[in-house]
Motif scaffolding. Structure first.
Motif, PDB file in Angstrom:
ATOM      1  N   GLY A  51       0.813  -1.211   0.000  1.00 56.04           N
ATOM      2  CA  GLY A  51       0.000   0.000   0.000  1.00 56.04           C
ATOM      3  C   GLY A  51       0.841   1.254   0.000  1.00 56.04           C
ATOM      4  N   ALA A  52       1.903   1.279   0.810  1.00 58.34           N
ATOM      5  CA  ALA A  52       2.777   2.451   0.846  1.00 58.34           C
ATOM      6  C   ALA A  52       3.453   2.670  -0.507  1.00 58.34           C
ATOM      7  CB  ALA A  52       3.823   2.273   1.943  1.00 58.34           C
ATOM      8  N   SER A  53       3.885   1.588  -1.154  1.00 55.32           N
ATOM      9  CA  SER A  53       4.513   1.705  -2.463  1.00 55.32           C
ATOM     10  C   SER A  53       3.528   2.222  -3.497  1.00 55.32           C
ATOM     11  CB  SER A  53       5.065   0.339  -2.907  1.00 55.32           C
ATOM     12  OG  SER A  53       6.012  -0.152  -1.990  1.00 55.32           O
ATOM     13  N   MET A  54       2.309   1.720  -3.461  1.00 58.35           N
ATOM     14  CA  MET A  54       1.315   2.126  -4.456  1.00 58.35           C
ATOM     15  C   MET A  54       0.891   3.570  -4.266  1.00 58.35           C
ATOM     16  SD  MET A  54      -1.854  -0.179  -5.715  1.00 58.35           S
ATOM     17  CE  MET A  54      -0.643  -1.379  -6.277  1.00 58.35           C
ATOM     18  N   GLN A  55       0.764   4.009  -3.023  1.00 61.53           N
ATOM     19  CA  GLN A  55       0.413   5.402  -2.783  1.00 61.53           C
ATOM     20  C   GLN A  55       1.515   6.338  -3.241  1.00 61.53           C
ATOM     21  OE1 GLN A  55      -0.743   5.673   1.355  1.00 61.53           O
ATOM     22  NE2 GLN A  55      -2.400   4.193   1.087  1.00 61.53           N
ATOM     23  N   ALA A  56       2.775   5.940  -3.072  1.00 61.42           N
ATOM     24  CA  ALA A  56       3.879   6.758  -3.562  1.00 61.42           C
ATOM     25  C   ALA A  56       3.944   6.745  -5.090  1.00 61.42           C
ATOM     26  CB  ALA A  56       5.201   6.249  -2.984  1.00 61.42           C
TER      27      ALA A  56
END
Length: 311
Positions: A41-46
């Motif tokens: 999720g953190a990677s996709m939001q970035a």
């Protein structure tokens, strides 16, 4: 099963050993899947510059589910599951990457990623892939159908080998470590393309790494626990409130928060099973959705409110 008073009332005996072993396995599987979802999720939001991005909402988890379902049918109608050998990561990873690339391509406007377009594209792609999974489920043998239903609702399966938990934790650790290592370059991805290039950041390489990290993490989570919603969305936001927005610390923190969230959801299923013995254990994905859905609606309301004020 006997109780050893000298050991603080800890159960002893062969049955107790089996129960403790199973408890640790459930804990490891839940922690691995939750950590992978948090990092994904953190990677996709970035990558998408969208605070509402997460593997489930953007169809990546549905892509993994479709890939695994197709793999089960191609592998002699899911014989691997029927004999308890467990699913393979190959079909899940291919499905997640394909869905991620498709949603990213559809969510662009004149070559620029559009947050609203990404969400709409993710909803459509997720619905299409969900229909494909349903069709595959209807064509599968009865025993595989029952197994697929439990898995699609999100399940911590104690029948999986311990290697799944260890592998998932390894994926989460490597992904979080990569985000910590490339933290400053990932931070630059939140700027405009011209500003990021002015800082000497190769956006192509950074975004490719983020997409791969998001898809591998989602693949591992889907492989272990099925398509679980909202953990990948909420965990990075909770992690930001603890460590700040810098991705050097956000990646590892998101993994820890995601693991804690799914462990908590699994503990909720255990509590329900203990309180209502005749009901059985609820799917962990159902508990995560019941808890995460209202939080997502609150976040969506805040996000749309900021967008409206900015117009």
């Amino acid at each position: 099963m006997a109780w050893d008073e000298a050991a603080w009332g800890w159960p002893s005996g062969s049955l107790a050993g089996f129960l403790i072993e199973q408890r640790w396995l459930r804990l490891g599987l839940a922690a691995a899947a939750g950590a992978c979802l948090g990092v994904s999720g953190a990677s996709m939001q970035a990558l998408l510059r969208n605070p509402l991005a997460e593997p489930y909402l953007l169809g990546v988890s549905a892509g993994g589910a479709a890939g695994l379902s197709m793999q089960a049918v191609l592998a002699t109608s899911g014989v691997a599951w029927a004999v308890g050998a467990g699913p393979s990561i190959a079909g899940v990873l291919v499905g997640c990457v394909a869905a991620g690339l498709l949603v990213t391509a559809l969510g662009q406007r004149r070559g620029v990623l559009d947050p609203a377009g990404l969400i709409l594209a993710g909803v459509v792609v997720s619905a299409m892939l969900g229909s494909l999974v349903t069709a595959v489920h209807q064509l599968a043998p009865g025993a595989v159908q029952r197994r697929m239903i439990a898995w699609m609702l999100g399940e911590i399966d104690e029948g999986l080998p311990a290697g799944y938990a260890l592998g998932g934790l390894a994926v989460a650790a490597v992904s979080a470590g990569w985000m910590a290592w490339r933290g400053r370059k990932i931070d630059a991805c939140s700027f405009s393309d011209d500003e990021a290039r002015g800082l000497g950041v190769s956006l192509g390489r950074a975004r490719a790494g983020l997409l791969l990290t998001a898809c591998v993490g989602a693949s591992a989570a889907v492989l272990i626990a099925g398509p679980v919603a909202f953990v990948g969305l909420i965990a990075p936001h909770l992690a930001r409130s603890l460590v700040g927005p810098g991705h050097r610390s956000l990646g590892p923190a998101s993994a820890c928060v995601g693991a804690a969230m799914l462990i908590g959801a699994d503990a909720g299923t255990s509590a329900v099973a203990a309180a209502l013995p005749g009901v059985g254990r609820l799917p962990v994905g159902l508990v995560a959705a019941l808890g995460g859905g209202p939080v997502f609606l609150w976040m969506l309301r805040r996000y749309l409110g900021r967008s409206a004020h900015g117009l």
